[in-house]
Design an enzyme around this catalytic site. Sequence first.
Site, mmCIF file in Angstrom:
data_model
loop_
_atom_site.group_PDB
_atom_site.id
_atom_site.type_symbol
_atom_site.label_atom_id
_atom_site.label_comp_id
_atom_site.label_asym_id
_atom_site.label_seq_id
_atom_site.Cartn_x
_atom_site.Cartn_y
_atom_site.Cartn_z
ATOM 1 N N ASN A 11 -15.094 48.791 82.001
ATOM 2 C CA ASN A 11 -14.867 50.322 82.433
ATOM 3 C C ASN A 11 -13.583 50.686 81.827
ATOM 4 O OD1 ASN A 11 -14.086 52.296 84.191
ATOM 5 N ND2 ASN A 11 -13.192 51.160 85.814
ATOM 6 N N LYS A 13 -12.514 53.567 81.837
ATOM 7 C CA LYS A 13 -11.644 54.606 82.462
ATOM 8 C C LYS A 13 -11.505 55.839 81.483
ATOM 9 C CE LYS A 13 -9.526 51.111 85.170
ATOM 10 N NZ LYS A 13 -8.548 50.439 86.042
ATOM 11 N N HIS A 98 -14.881 53.545 92.918
ATOM 12 C CA HIS A 98 -13.601 52.726 92.184
ATOM 13 C C HIS A 98 -12.602 53.230 93.095
ATOM 14 C CE1 HIS A 98 -10.680 51.492 89.554
ATOM 15 N NE2 HIS A 98 -11.537 50.779 89.112
ATOM 16 N N GLU A 100 -9.659 54.092 92.118
ATOM 17 C CA GLU A 100 -8.859 54.940 91.542
ATOM 18 C C GLU A 100 -9.570 56.248 91.841
ATOM 19 O OE1 GLU A 100 -8.982 53.687 87.524
ATOM 20 O OE2 GLU A 100 -7.510 52.297 87.934
ATOM 21 N N GLU A 168 -12.745 44.376 93.948
ATOM 22 C CA GLU A 168 -11.499 44.621 93.129
ATOM 23 C C GLU A 168 -10.363 44.972 94.073
ATOM 24 O OE1 GLU A 168 -12.450 46.166 89.216
ATOM 25 O OE2 GLU A 168 -12.497 47.907 90.319
ATOM 26 N N SER A 216 -7.212 42.716 86.649
ATOM 27 C CA SER A 216 -6.518 41.807 85.618
ATOM 28 C C SER A 216 -7.265 40.521 85.216
ATOM 29 C CB SER A 216 -5.141 41.483 86.336
ATOM 30 O OG SER A 216 -4.453 42.660 86.504
HETATM 31 P P1 PGA Z 1 -7.867 46.046 85.097
HETATM 32 O O1 PGA Z 1 -9.010 47.135 86.063
HETATM 33 O O2 PGA Z 1 -8.952 45.023 84.345
HETATM 34 O O3 PGA Z 1 -7.199 46.945 84.302
HETATM 35 O O4 PGA Z 1 -7.124 45.378 86.171
HETATM 36 C C1 PGA Z 1 -9.978 46.709 86.484
HETATM 37 C C2 PGA Z 1 -10.793 47.827 87.070
HETATM 38 O O5 PGA Z 1 -9.864 48.876 87.697
HETATM 39 O O6 PGA Z 1 -11.838 47.892 87.248
#
Ligand code: PGA
Length: 256
Positions: A11, A13, A98, A100, A168, A216
């Site tokens: 992802n 983003k 997601h 976000e 997540e 993470s």
């Molecule tokens: P991250 O993000 O691996 O940077 O923690 C995962 C995600 O938001 O899909």
Amino acid sequence: MIKNKKLIVANWKMNPTTLAEAKKLFEGIKKTASKVRNTQTVICPPSVYLSELKKFYFGHKIAFGAQDVFWEKDGPYTGEQSPEMIKDIGAKYVIIGHSERRERGETNEMVNKKVIASLKEGLNVILCIGEKVRDLQALYLKFLEEEIRSALLGAQKKNIHNLIIAYEPIWAIGKTADNAIFPHQMHEMYIFIKKIITGFYDKKLAFSVPILYGGSVESYNAELLLTQGEADGFLVGHNSLNSSKFGEILKIADNS
Ligand code: PGA
């Protein structure tokens, strides 16, 4: 969707900042992705890069996905893209719900409409769920159950084979492996999610739905999350922007 393979989803983003960089990152990831045998790589770039990247890749080792979708087929919806459009450019996956996006106003109802429209179109839906915090009374489990229940409301059983759930926890996103979930906690969530889906459909179907972990993921925690945590794969954010770090995760998944 290829069953019995680990699913590792990048992802990106809103990264990287230029198409040239996106192509470079893609090329870097391709080096490892084309060699792994038991792992399906999915790259979800910003949609402005999606067709450009797809255009110059003819292999089958990497699949493409969008980071969001709208539920209508076409019409006056400025800024949106339909499941049909995503499918038409050759992408097979879509990330929906997601955290976000939810943070910026996406509701369970909107997630539900996106899930239904995308499943109908035959896209593989990566449905994201995750709690902000874990409370001692474990109310977060109710919250997660509701995220799953509302997202699947009205989904036809025959389309569930295209569903993937990405667990997540928001508290673990964008940090380091030390702040991620522990493998035993992931295992608990794996069982919890399967139980909920069994309640909606049946056990056989529930066990065919891959459960990814996101938050993470790095080479440091990847192996145990897959083996002890039983994750069927990962949704990788910031570490998918570094082709060697992402390549490490792909290799670990391939050997787990
Ligand atoms: P991250 O993000 O691996 O940077 O923690 C995962 C995600 O938001 O899909």
